[in-house]
Design a protein around this motif. Structure first.
Motif, mmCIF file in Angstrom:
data_model
loop_
_atom_site.group_PDB
_atom_site.id
_atom_site.type_symbol
_atom_site.label_atom_id
_atom_site.label_comp_id
_atom_site.label_asym_id
_atom_site.label_seq_id
_atom_site.Cartn_x
_atom_site.Cartn_y
_atom_site.Cartn_z
ATOM 1 N N VAL A 47 26.793 20.452 42.087
ATOM 2 C CA VAL A 47 27.593 19.364 41.618
ATOM 3 C C VAL A 47 27.076 18.245 40.469
ATOM 4 O O VAL A 47 27.573 18.150 39.634
ATOM 5 N N GLN A 48 25.649 18.194 40.690
ATOM 6 C CA GLN A 48 24.990 17.535 39.580
ATOM 7 C C GLN A 48 24.966 18.505 38.137
ATOM 8 O O GLN A 48 25.141 17.844 37.207
ATOM 9 N N ILE A 98 29.827 11.158 39.715
ATOM 10 C CA ILE A 98 29.828 12.461 40.461
ATOM 11 C C ILE A 98 28.353 13.018 40.649
ATOM 12 O O ILE A 98 27.976 13.555 41.724
ATOM 13 N N LEU A 107 30.679 25.973 26.731
ATOM 14 C CA LEU A 107 30.613 24.668 27.550
ATOM 15 C C LEU A 107 31.958 24.634 28.034
ATOM 16 O O LEU A 107 32.139 24.330 29.482
ATOM 17 N N LEU A 139 33.089 24.849 32.043
ATOM 18 C CA LEU A 139 33.838 23.740 32.679
ATOM 19 C C LEU A 139 35.117 24.249 33.254
ATOM 20 O O LEU A 139 35.484 23.931 34.431
ATOM 21 N N LEU A 190 27.565 20.247 37.293
ATOM 22 C CA LEU A 190 28.839 20.088 36.792
ATOM 23 C C LEU A 190 28.806 18.614 36.221
ATOM 24 O O LEU A 190 29.427 18.549 35.005
ATOM 25 N N ALA A 191 28.290 17.653 36.737
ATOM 26 C CA ALA A 191 28.381 16.231 36.287
ATOM 27 C C ALA A 191 27.633 16.234 35.025
ATOM 28 O O ALA A 191 28.040 15.579 34.026
ATOM 29 N N GLU A 192 26.477 17.028 34.815
ATOM 30 C CA GLU A 192 25.644 17.359 33.498
ATOM 31 C C GLU A 192 26.706 17.733 32.440
ATOM 32 O O GLU A 192 26.672 17.238 31.192
ATOM 33 N N LYS A 193 27.412 18.739 32.757
ATOM 34 C CA LYS A 193 28.204 19.450 31.776
ATOM 35 C C LYS A 193 29.241 18.587 31.335
ATOM 36 O O LYS A 193 29.519 18.175 30.017
ATOM 37 N N ILE A 194 29.799 17.787 32.260
ATOM 38 C CA ILE A 194 30.877 16.810 31.879
ATOM 39 C C ILE A 194 30.274 15.729 31.020
ATOM 40 O O ILE A 194 30.955 15.358 30.097
ATOM 41 N N LYS A 195 29.093 15.426 31.290
ATOM 42 C CA LYS A 195 28.457 14.217 30.372
ATOM 43 C C LYS A 195 28.167 14.790 29.059
ATOM 44 O O LYS A 195 28.305 14.125 28.045
ATOM 45 N N ALA A 227 31.034 11.242 34.988
ATOM 46 C CA ALA A 227 30.031 12.077 35.215
ATOM 47 C C ALA A 227 29.041 11.443 36.123
ATOM 48 O O ALA A 227 28.340 12.049 36.997
#
Lengths: 205, 205, 205, 205
Positions: D39-40, A46, A5, A9, D42-47, A43
């Motif tokens: 983009v979403q 975004i 992960l 990122l 990416l948001a998922e991964k950050i979450k 998140a």
């Protein structure tokens, strides 16, 4: 090797403008050190970005979408006190924001959303030029005196774009101006390029 | 510790603009490696500098002194084809040289030989301002239409100097202009300071 | 165009290490502004440079020539308290000076006066290697235990030169060492190259 | 003024290491231009970051959490072929990654997760030092010969931290080493600081 992960990122962040692998890694570890709630909050934002943000149907600056994702007018386009007959054409919204900071312009804007590179013939189609054309024609239909200020950057791409716009709009017989070239605050004559000095000389006041 | 003569030369070179001790040392060893004749030739030229070079009695640009160290006129001041009624006032000769490169100015110059710092009240006296005043008055006496272009740098010192000159010469009722401010070639609107953008807007053409 | 003498001096100064035409011009105008006596004094010193400065007949560091331009020994070579059996071989005198600043070395030096570039086969001949060979052989003749420290820069040229010296001197069966590689003060592990880290690991203490 | 969500995201990105408001804005517009799905994603991964990533219970390098968020061992700690008796102590995981790239170290790591600043007395508590102490004691209990390599950066903070660790662990009578200081590849003796040269001299081989 980082966990999967984290690797993904890092890879994603390297696509951010101006970010290399090292800084991308630093971003991920910054997020890992940050408070979990704040990170998930980021998140969330975004995630909402594409859903809540749209572009002004007139000038293509970013706007918060209304009910039912309705395309709205941006602040300046909605502002009745601004002169709708003067349109400052910019490459991107950041330029618009920086111009607004000067509080010296009371007209409206049009965000091209890019530039025409001298090499890329398909360029113009990608930009909001048709819409600008329509916008100007509507003003003319209302017998309005239109001034279009080409505020593209004084770079090769910016100049190519401005040139293209001048050609495209000249048939409409509207006033087309370009931001003046000259000496920038803090620069030095000894190091200025000939073109800049020439313009500074022509623009002397 | 280097031999005394080397130490002294390093010390001397550190007084050269922008030179630190390390580069100064490199200069000395460059000279030591160079052919003896060439080095002594260089020394010869440096020795002759103050004896053979003077400053134009009209604009204070550097000139080769004539017979008996006679003060001469510089190339542009001696050039009959140049318009003596338009005077471009510059801080230093390097600016003059860079402006000449543009081949866009056919008037004459006046080298102030420095700037007025906002802090330094004694400043003006050091500059060739009295001579400029005399020069302009002579032109007016000949019923000539004079334009004085203030080409000081767009810096705090340069602006202070220009302001001082404007005040000093306004009683003479001559046309006083300043080089136009605006966007320099290659710069970007997103990063331009408010003043520059404001000027670029005012100077739009 | 500047007067001929100024143009020539600008040209001369552009041959100084790291100096471009603009800074060269600034040098000349700095000299023109300087007090005439001081400038001619500088010229004098430059003129005397090749006449008064020679190189140590043992280590080739710069020295003030004695009576009748006699080749002398430099300070460290003449210093009886220094250990003549340990020779630090450096590329140029500036390195020697910087090493001396540390006050951590009490041996002697040998200035190669350049490096061997991997491409330039004629390189070695230009350097003071024969003299170094002679110097070491004399020490061995006196039944001395010799250590030769190769203090060339950790660059491609420096390493090529060190390699060449190792090959040349290995038949003499003397102790040959090289300055240790590792982390420099202020550097960061995150940005260090593999070789440096590897050496830092091997040299851990 | 940008729409609220954009302003908030710009604000958030300015907290990323080394990011100013302008680049933060560029990030947001990069995301707006990007494909919505990406983009979403990416948001998922950050979450998921804080939920899926934990830290090795032995060395505190990042690891993917196991079933039921179980704290796992990282790759190197789990690797039986690595020498568990040699512990390289680093400030942060990025250093560990860069050291691994050299393939010259076969021991294990311990991530301190920060440094002790000379000013900040509360510093030590924030770092994984107690855990390191426990880890070493366990090895000693198993009658193992332990070497601890202090691989903190050669900076003031890094040195302060190393000093603190040396003091803390000296009672345990284990072998404590530090990465060797010396010349970094590509550096130049002429510009090296005294300490670096001194160390390069001591570490000569």
């Amino acid at each position: 090797m980082y966990p999967k992960l984290i690797q993904e990122l890092i890879e994603d962040f390297t696509h951010f403008p101006g970010i290399g692998p090292r800084q991308a890694a630093r971003f991920v570890f910054y997020l890992l050190k940050e408070d979990k709630m704040r990170v998930q909050n980021l998140a969330e934002k975004i995630k909402r970005l594409h859903e809540e943000i749209g572009f002004c149907k007139q000038c293509f600056a970013s706007v918060t979408l209304g009910e039912g994702k309705l395309q709205m007018l941006c602040r300046s386009c909605a502002d009745a006190k601004r002169d709708s007959r003067v349109i400052m054409v910019v490459e991107k919204e950041a330029d618009l924001q920086n111009i607004e900071k000067t509080h010296s312009f009371n007209g409206m804007y049009h965000v091209l959303n890019g530039v025409i590179s001298p090499l890329d013939s398909s360029g113009p189609a990608k930009l909001h030029i048709k819409e600008l054309l329509m916008r100007v024609k509507n003003l003319l239909a209302e017998k309005k005196q239109v001034e279009m200020i080409l505020a593209t950057n004084p770079t090769t791409e910016g100049d190519t774009t401005a040139l293209y716009l001048e050609r495209t709009f000249s048939p409409l017989k509207i006033k087309i101006t370009r931001l003046g070239r000259g000496l920038t605050t803090g620069s030095e004559l000894e190091y200025s390029d000939p073109e800049t000095i020439k313009n500074a000389f022509i623009n002397r006041r």
